[in-house]
Design a protein around this motif. Structure first.
Motif, PDB file in Angstrom:
ATOM      1  N   VAL A   7       0.747  -1.142  -0.195  1.00  0.00           N
ATOM      2  CA  VAL A   7       0.216  -0.072   0.110  1.00  0.00           C
ATOM      3  C   VAL A   7       0.774   1.302  -0.314  1.00  0.00           C
ATOM      4  O   VAL A   7       0.557   2.503  -0.559  1.00  0.00           O
ATOM      5  CB  VAL A   7      -0.855  -0.120   1.321  1.00  0.00           C
ATOM      6  CG1 VAL A   7      -1.039   1.310   1.055  1.00  0.00           C
ATOM      7  CG2 VAL A   7      -2.027  -1.123   1.055  1.00  0.00           C
ATOM      8  N   LEU A   8       1.517   0.921   0.677  1.00  0.00           N
ATOM      9  CA  LEU A   8       2.896   2.603   0.966  1.00  0.00           C
ATOM     10  C   LEU A   8       3.254   3.123  -0.719  1.00  0.00           C
ATOM     11  O   LEU A   8       3.638   3.584  -1.095  1.00  0.00           O
ATOM     12  CB  LEU A   8       3.460   2.262   2.015  1.00  0.00           C
ATOM     13  CG  LEU A   8       2.833   2.481   3.402  1.00  0.00           C
ATOM     14  CD1 LEU A   8       4.300   1.753   4.666  1.00  0.00           C
ATOM     15  CD2 LEU A   8       2.031   3.902   3.596  1.00  0.00           C
ATOM     16  N   ASP A   9       4.169   1.139  -0.662  1.00  0.00           N
ATOM     17  CA  ASP A   9       4.190   1.632  -1.996  1.00  0.00           C
ATOM     18  C   ASP A   9       4.147   2.491  -3.224  1.00  0.00           C
ATOM     19  O   ASP A   9       4.090   3.149  -4.531  1.00  0.00           O
ATOM     20  CB  ASP A   9       4.913   0.092  -2.560  1.00  0.00           C
ATOM     21  CG  ASP A   9       6.708  -0.699  -2.281  1.00  0.00           C
ATOM     22  OD1 ASP A   9       7.269   0.207  -1.433  1.00  0.00           O
ATOM     23  OD2 ASP A   9       6.522  -0.904  -2.193  1.00  0.00           O
ATOM     24  N   VAL A  10       2.404   2.050  -3.503  1.00  0.00           N
ATOM     25  CA  VAL A  10       1.616   2.526  -4.762  1.00  0.00           C
ATOM     26  C   VAL A  10       1.107   4.294  -3.914  1.00  0.00           C
ATOM     27  O   VAL A  10       1.483   5.227  -5.107  1.00  0.00           O
ATOM     28  CB  VAL A  10       0.193   1.210  -4.038  1.00  0.00           C
ATOM     29  CG1 VAL A  10      -1.465   2.167  -5.184  1.00  0.00           C
ATOM     30  CG2 VAL A  10       0.291   0.278  -4.669  1.00  0.00           C
ATOM     31  N   VAL A  11       1.388   4.090  -3.214  1.00  0.00           N
ATOM     32  CA  VAL A  11       0.726   5.612  -2.802  1.00  0.00           C
ATOM     33  C   VAL A  11       2.373   6.603  -3.067  1.00  0.00           C
ATOM     34  O   VAL A  11       1.810   7.269  -2.798  1.00  0.00           O
ATOM     35  CB  VAL A  11       0.754   5.382  -0.762  1.00  0.00           C
ATOM     36  CG1 VAL A  11       0.880   7.383  -0.737  1.00  0.00           C
ATOM     37  CG2 VAL A  11      -0.438   5.162  -0.750  1.00  0.00           C
ATOM     38  N   MET A  13       4.508   5.814  -4.984  1.00  0.00           N
ATOM     39  CA  MET A  13       4.483   6.011  -6.693  1.00  0.00           C
ATOM     40  C   MET A  13       3.757   6.421  -6.835  1.00  0.00           C
ATOM     41  O   MET A  13       3.832   7.753  -8.082  1.00  0.00           O
ATOM     42  CB  MET A  13       4.371   4.929  -7.060  1.00  0.00           C
ATOM     43  CG  MET A  13       5.523   3.712  -7.018  1.00  0.00           C
ATOM     44  SD  MET A  13       5.005   2.442  -7.038  1.00  0.00           S
ATOM     45  CE  MET A  13       6.328   0.854  -7.168  1.00  0.00           C
ATOM     46  N   ALA A  14       2.274   7.220  -6.400  1.00  0.00           N
ATOM     47  CA  ALA A  14       1.689   7.829  -7.355  1.00  0.00           C
ATOM     48  C   ALA A  14       1.750   9.220  -6.444  1.00  0.00           C
ATOM     49  O   ALA A  14       1.820  10.143  -7.666  1.00  0.00           O
ATOM     50  CB  ALA A  14      -0.064   7.945  -6.510  1.00  0.00           C
ATOM     51  N   LEU A  15       2.531   9.829  -5.904  1.00  0.00           N
ATOM     52  CA  LEU A  15       3.023  10.625  -4.670  1.00  0.00           C
ATOM     53  C   LEU A  15       4.088  11.335  -5.864  1.00  0.00           C
ATOM     54  O   LEU A  15       4.081  12.598  -6.694  1.00  0.00           O
ATOM     55  CB  LEU A  15       3.843  10.957  -3.555  1.00  0.00           C
ATOM     56  CG  LEU A  15       2.402  10.269  -2.409  1.00  0.00           C
ATOM     57  CD1 LEU A  15       2.394  10.651  -1.458  1.00  0.00           C
ATOM     58  CD2 LEU A  15       1.132  11.799  -2.971  1.00  0.00           C
ATOM     59  N   ALA A  20       5.360  14.572 -10.004  1.00  0.00           N
ATOM     60  CA  ALA A  20       7.091  14.535 -11.831  1.00  0.00           C
ATOM     61  C   ALA A  20       6.109  15.389 -12.838  1.00  0.00           C
ATOM     62  O   ALA A  20       6.537  16.363 -13.194  1.00  0.00           O
ATOM     63  CB  ALA A  20       6.968  13.693 -12.597  1.00  0.00           C
ATOM     64  N   LEU A  21       4.466  14.472 -12.744  1.00  0.00           N
ATOM     65  CA  LEU A  21       3.760  15.677 -13.993  1.00  0.00           C
ATOM     66  C   LEU A  21       3.154  17.022 -13.768  1.00  0.00           C
ATOM     67  O   LEU A  21       3.721  18.473 -14.655  1.00  0.00           O
ATOM     68  CB  LEU A  21       2.251  14.984 -13.797  1.00  0.00           C
ATOM     69  CG  LEU A  21       2.635  13.516 -14.182  1.00  0.00           C
ATOM     70  CD1 LEU A  21       0.876  13.010 -14.006  1.00  0.00           C
ATOM     71  CD2 LEU A  21       2.380  13.132 -15.458  1.00  0.00           C
TER      72      LEU A  21
END
Length: 463
Positions: A7-11, A13-15, A20-21
């Motif tokens: 869960v923390l990895d997904v969060v 990566m999303a951040l 970056a965007l």
């Protein structure tokens, strides 16, 4: 723990992707999603899902991975490199015009954030284990002496999360507990029944537990459907991971232990590092040292420095410098204080020592009294990191094992300082020093130096 990491990895990566965007296209990129945002917005989730899948494929969410070692961080970094490479190749093959700025920002920030959040997760896990939660229930099987040794290590390193419930010993041992107080739950002849009744998660198999490889194989077979993990604990302690290699040969797992590394700690690279860093520190600390010297002198008009003979590498004695933190007749009062405290040997330390001056209390709490030892480092008497410099009287009581502390230069800081300083017992101090001598590495020196700042600011064990 694997679910929390996922869960923390997904969060994370999303951040990273959103950051970056935003940095690449501006914070108003959401408003122009139909223009610039749509293609990149569709591809970004695929990149992140692939990234997570690669971490999982490399074993980044296995239960045994969490809590200790560097394998977890290596997997995250390797997966990040592989994800970056596959993303570049896929963009090239499909002629997709992936923004270079977005690509670089994502795969530069991403690995850093992932490793950082894994480190924070590990820290939280260690804190929980020290508090008695998130622990494994452990039974140790082996000869009583080996059981006690493993139990001591697991008790000392509570962050590992191994809670010892009892021991399984050979049938010839008739006692209700081992010498260190570990309850004896049964014998190796009825190991399966004992492990099942104790509802253990893990069994540590130490020396003297089993009669041979056939019995070991039968134990593994009997436990395969009982959700009990088998860990073989060789009779080796205080050896760094970098010195151990396991090499299966003909079905026999051979444990290779590299020689101690004290010779590496005496090489020129460490000395060059000491001189360069010490010179820089002295330049920065010169005004502070001048102010301290003035304060000590004005307090009681006594000497600014305290010089004491200490023992260095290979038993060579040198004059160790400190700012004076005690009254001028401190040495004359020492014998009486030792008698009052029942001192029997080792390093004499006491809280609320009446010999300490008012400036000395602050200097000791912040370890500022040791700044003049930077001059000892420049002279080559000491190193920035190493064992604590002992008194000649202490060295005279050393046994053959403790003499190994003198294989390297003593240090301005060391494992003894970042692990508790004066709160440590004599045995714990010696153990840490010997671990440093036998397992030296430049990375360990850098880690100790970084931890020293925290230990000094927290004033742990300083008196």
């Amino acid at each position: 723990m694997p679910r929390a990491a996922l869960v923390l990895d997904v969060v994370a990566m999303a951040l990273v992707a959103v950051t970056a965007l935003a940095l690449r296209f501006g914070f108003g990129w959401f408003a122009s999603a139909l223009d610039v945002g749509r293609p990149i917005g569709l591809v970004t989730p695929l990149i992140l899902l692939g990234w997570v899948a690669i971490i999982a494929a490399l074993g980044g969410y296995r239960e045994r991975l969490f809590g200790a070692g560097i394998e977890e961080y290596k997997i995250v970094l390797n997966a990040s490199l592989l994800a970056a490479g596959l993303t570049a190749v896929a963009s090239y093959l499909t002629n997709f015009e992936l923004s270079r700025g977005f690509y670089l920002l994502t795969f530069i920030l991403g690995p850093v954030v992932l490793v950082l959040q894994r480190a924070l997760l590990r820290r939280a896990l260690h804190r929980a284990r020290r508090a008695g939660t998130a622990c494994h229930d452990v039974i140790i099987a082996g000869a009583p002496a080996n059981v006690d040794e493993i139990s001591r290590v697991l008790s000392r390193e509570s962050w590992l999360g191994y809670r010892v419930h009892g021991a399984i010993v050979p049938a010839s041992y008739a006692a209700v507990e081992t010498a260190s107080g570990v309850p004896v739950l049964g014998t190796t002849d009825d190991a399966i029944e004992v492990l099942t009744e104790a509802n253990a998660d893990i069994v540590f198999v130490a020396g003297g537990a089993l009669d041979g490889p056939d019995q070991m194989r039968e134990l593994v077979y009997d436990l395969e459907h009982r959700q009990i993990q088998v860990i073989v604990a060789p009779s080796v302690t205080d050896v760094a991971r970098e010195r151990i290699r396991v090499r299966p040969v003909g079905g026999l797992p051979l444990v290779h232990i590299d020689p101690p590394r004290h010779t590496l700690a005496a090489r020129r690279a460490k000395r060059v590092f000491d001189v360069a860093v010490t010179s820089a520190i002295l330049l920065l600390a010169a005004p502070t040292m001048l102010a301290i010297a003035t304060w000590v002198k004005l307090h009681d008009r006594g000497p600014v420095f305290f010089r004491q003979t200490r023992t260095g590498r290979h038993g060579e004695e040198f004059s160790c410098l400190k700012f004076r933190t005690m009254v001028t007749d401190a040495e004359a009062r020492l014998a009486r204080l030792q008698a009052e405290q029942g001192f029997e040997g080792g390093l004499f330390k006491m809280k609320d020592d009446p010999r300490i001056t008012s400036p000395g209390k602050l200097l000791r709490r912040l370890s500022l009294d040791e700044l003049p030892q930077l001059l000892n480092v420049l002279r080559g008497d000491m190193s920035l990191v190493g064992p604590r410099p002992p008194l000649p009287s202490e060295v005279a009581t050393y046994d053959r094992l403790t003499q190994r502390r003198l294989k390297v230069r003593p240090g301005l800081t060391g494992l003894w300082q970042v692990s508790g300083r004066s709160d440590l017992t004599w045995e714990e101090s010696v153990r840490l020093d010997l671990y440093y001598v036998d397992n030296w590495s430049m990375l360990q020196d850098l880690t100790i130096l970084s931890r020293t700042a925290g230990a000094v600011l927290a004033s742990r064990g300083a008196y």
